[in-house]
Write an enzyme that holds these catalytic residues in place. Structure first.
Site, PDB file in Angstrom:
ATOM      1  N   HIS A  30      34.213 -32.321 -12.673  1.00  0.00           N
ATOM      2  CA  HIS A  30      33.791 -33.352 -13.617  1.00  0.00           C
ATOM      3  C   HIS A  30      33.769 -34.701 -12.912  1.00  0.00           C
ATOM      4  O   HIS A  30      34.807 -35.269 -12.595  1.00  0.00           O
ATOM      5  CB  HIS A  30      34.775 -33.371 -14.785  1.00  0.00           C
ATOM      6  CG  HIS A  30      34.367 -34.259 -15.921  1.00  0.00           C
ATOM      7  ND1 HIS A  30      33.071 -34.370 -16.357  1.00  0.00           N
ATOM      8  CD2 HIS A  30      35.109 -35.066 -16.726  1.00  0.00           C
ATOM      9  CE1 HIS A  30      33.033 -35.209 -17.383  1.00  0.00           C
ATOM     10  NE2 HIS A  30      34.242 -35.653 -17.619  1.00  0.00           N
TER      11      HIS A  30
ATOM     12  N   SER B 162      32.376 -40.197 -17.700  1.00  0.00           N
ATOM     13  CA  SER B 162      32.375 -39.275 -18.822  1.00  0.00           C
ATOM     14  C   SER B 162      31.947 -40.021 -20.096  1.00  0.00           C
ATOM     15  O   SER B 162      30.888 -40.647 -20.108  1.00  0.00           O
ATOM     16  CB  SER B 162      33.761 -38.627 -18.941  1.00  0.00           C
ATOM     17  OG  SER B 162      33.726 -37.497 -19.751  1.00  0.00           O
TER      18      SER B 162
ATOM     19  N   ASP C 284      28.994 -29.964 -12.945  1.00  0.00           N
ATOM     20  CA  ASP C 284      29.871 -30.570 -13.952  1.00  0.00           C
ATOM     21  C   ASP C 284      29.887 -29.722 -15.221  1.00  0.00           C
ATOM     22  O   ASP C 284      28.846 -29.501 -15.835  1.00  0.00           O
ATOM     23  CB  ASP C 284      29.388 -31.985 -14.274  1.00  0.00           C
ATOM     24  CG  ASP C 284      30.438 -32.820 -14.995  1.00  0.00           C
ATOM     25  OD1 ASP C 284      31.099 -32.284 -15.906  1.00  0.00           O
ATOM     26  OD2 ASP C 284      30.594 -34.000 -14.644  1.00  0.00           O
TER      27      ASP C 284
END
Length: 515
Positions: free
Chosen positions: A484, A228, A454
């Site tokens: 995610h 991320s 995602d």
């Protein structure tokens, strides 16, 4: 309010489970301060997480009997004054489980946010990286401003409860004024309580901290696993220290070419896509979908719920009520992982019957609130790091002009993400750049993984990262999945590719697709 969808850490999945059951410049090779590079870390048993880290218990022993160890590392408060005042950064590690003669070095993790505590996240997910531990010491840290690392503190728990109950999708002048007043109060509290740290939490400085960490840990190269926002941090490190990059993996990739506005618009599309997938999955189960007769019916009922909540909230986690904003947050949190779709289904069913507890628990998880009503400093660090990094500042008129575009991208999330662009309005520190520089000529291959489903870091960002890293650096891998990130999906194809690269140096063919 801080944008809670920016690039959230996978550690939030742990919280949910518990609740429910700088203008970048120049490339240099080493940090400047020789004294700090010679410091010796004192590794000891890890204490229970601090309030800023989210509270809870000390990490449990590893399955094979190994222990998690914690230490603090000194780093300059201001990297422009490397021999000046220092801060302490919190680290955690698990020593390699394999033959010491085959040890490669340390593998440093950043789980995202920005604002997520790596010291709590790595032990929570340590079993997922057991294979990597056969040849690496697994290491993570709280970046500056986060957790135990000179944490940014803004409002207290009571104030944050009120802050996260506000109407974050204002419809008229009075609601806009109230929204701006709440944002101003939050930002002023950050300056009052943490003004000294606010200029020094940029991603460029966190990247320099990682290079100091590399040297203190005794590694010639930085071996890295970024997830991320951790992919942005990794990209900035590669730009600043291309010849110090070892084996690196970027998973759930932030698009480094976007402005904050473009990033928020991309997330509106990403979360809408994930909601569409959730609704279609439910509707495909014939008579077993309790939320509607078709995917569109599922989404229409959610939209009606949100309209009703704006007019009249329902009981949530006593004494708080589930507001429209809290429901949007809760739905978004559940879309971070396909494993949470069942919670979303149950939460929506309860909400339709007037009970908002599950959606509020999901919202609390996204905001860093534990079951005792205590907040980590996730929200404070998130806004502080974003506003220190991002130069653009938006105003009400600009957001109003952009609302139609955001609503077209997502009828459900568009307004929320558009108004969140005001988070840095009147922030006391100037943002570093329009977007980060991640160009890394001369760096070795970096494995860049995009997940087609995602919501938080949409799939398109992976290719943009590959292009921005430069020719011969980024190696793109696609995972056709939901949620995610990709590695923690436990997809064998993805994990074989990552493990093969990190453990044995086998670079997969760029363009590889896993499903």
């Amino acid at each position: 309010m801080p944008n809670p969808f920016r690039a959230r850490a996978t550690a939030l999945t742990l919280t949910t489970a518990l609740l429910l059951s700088a203008l970048l410049a120049g490339c240099t090779d080493d940090t400047e301060d020789e004294d700090l590079t010679r410091q010796k870390l004192s590794w000891t048993d890890c204490p229970a997480p601090s309030d800023e880290q989210g509270g809870g218990n000390a990490p449990s022993p590893l399955p094979n009997g190994g222990e998690w160890q914690c230490a603090t590392m000194k780093a300059p408060l201001d990297w422009d004054k490397p021999r000046g005042e220092t801060i302490e950064l919190a680290l955690v590690r698990a020593r390699t489980s394999g033959d010491a003669s085959r040890r490669i070095g340390s593998l440093i993790f950043n789980f995202g946010g920005p604002g997520g505590s790596g010291v709590t996240a790595l032990p929570a997910f340590g079993e997922d990286y057991a294979q990597l531990r056969t040849r690496y010491d697994l290491v993570s840290f709280d970046p500056r401003g986060v957790g135990r690392s000179a944490p940014v503190v803004c409002e207290d728990d009571e104030q944050l409860d009120e802050y996260f109950q506000q109407d974050a999708t204002p419809d008229d002048a009075a609601e806009r004024t109230e929204y701006l007043d709440e944002t101003t109060d939050f930002n002023e509290a950050c300056e009052k309580n943490s003004g000294k740290m606010l200029p020094h939490v940029r991603t460029t400085e966190a990247a320099r901290d990682m290079d100091l960490m590399r040297q203190v840990l005794g590694d010639a190269k930085l071996h890295y696993f970024g997830i991320s926002y951790g992919t942005e941090l990794g990209g900035v490190y590669a730009h600043l220290f291309p010849r110090k990059v070892g084996r690196a993996v970027f998973d759930a990739v932030v698009d480094p070419t976007q402005t904050p506005e473009q990033g928020s618009l991309g997330q509106a599309r990403g979360f809408q896509r994930a909601l569409d997938n959730f609704a279609e999955d439910c509707a495909s189960k014939a008579d077993d979908c309790p939320l509607g007769d078709s995917a569109q019916d599922v989404k229409d009922r959610i939209a009606r719920l949100l309209r009703d909540l704006e007019a009249k909230p329902i009981p949530g986690v006593f004494p708080r009520e589930l507001t429209q904003t809290a429901a949007i947050n809760g739905i978004a949190q559940a879309l971070y992982s396909q494993d949470f779709w069942e919670y979303l289904t149950e939460g929506l069913q309860q909400a339709y019957d007037g009970d908002g507890r599950i959606l509020m628990l999901l919202s609390d998880s996204l905001n860093g609130r534990n079951e005792n009503g205590e907040y980590s400093n996730l929200a404070a660090a998130n806004v502080a790091i974003n506003c220190a990094d991002d130069r653009p500042r938006y105003d009400v008129r600009y957001v109003e002009r952009k609302l139609p575009e955001f609503r077209a991208a997502s009828p459900l999330f568009g307004d929320f993400l558009a108004w969140s662009m005001l988070s840095c309005t009147d922030w006391p520190v100037r943002g570093a750049a329009v977007h980060p520089d991640v160009s890394a000529p001369g760096a070795p291959p970096i494995l860049v993984i995009g997940n087609t489903g995602d919501p938080a870091t949409p799939y398109e960002g992976a290719r943009k990262m590959v292009q921005a890293l430069g020719k011969g650096v980024g190696v793109e891998l696609t995972y056709r999945g939901q949620g995610h990130g990709a590695y923690d999906s436990k997809n064998k194809c993805v994990q074989d590719a990552v493990n093969g690269y990190l453990l044995d140096g086998k670079v997969p063919a760029s363009g590889t697709v896993c499903s």
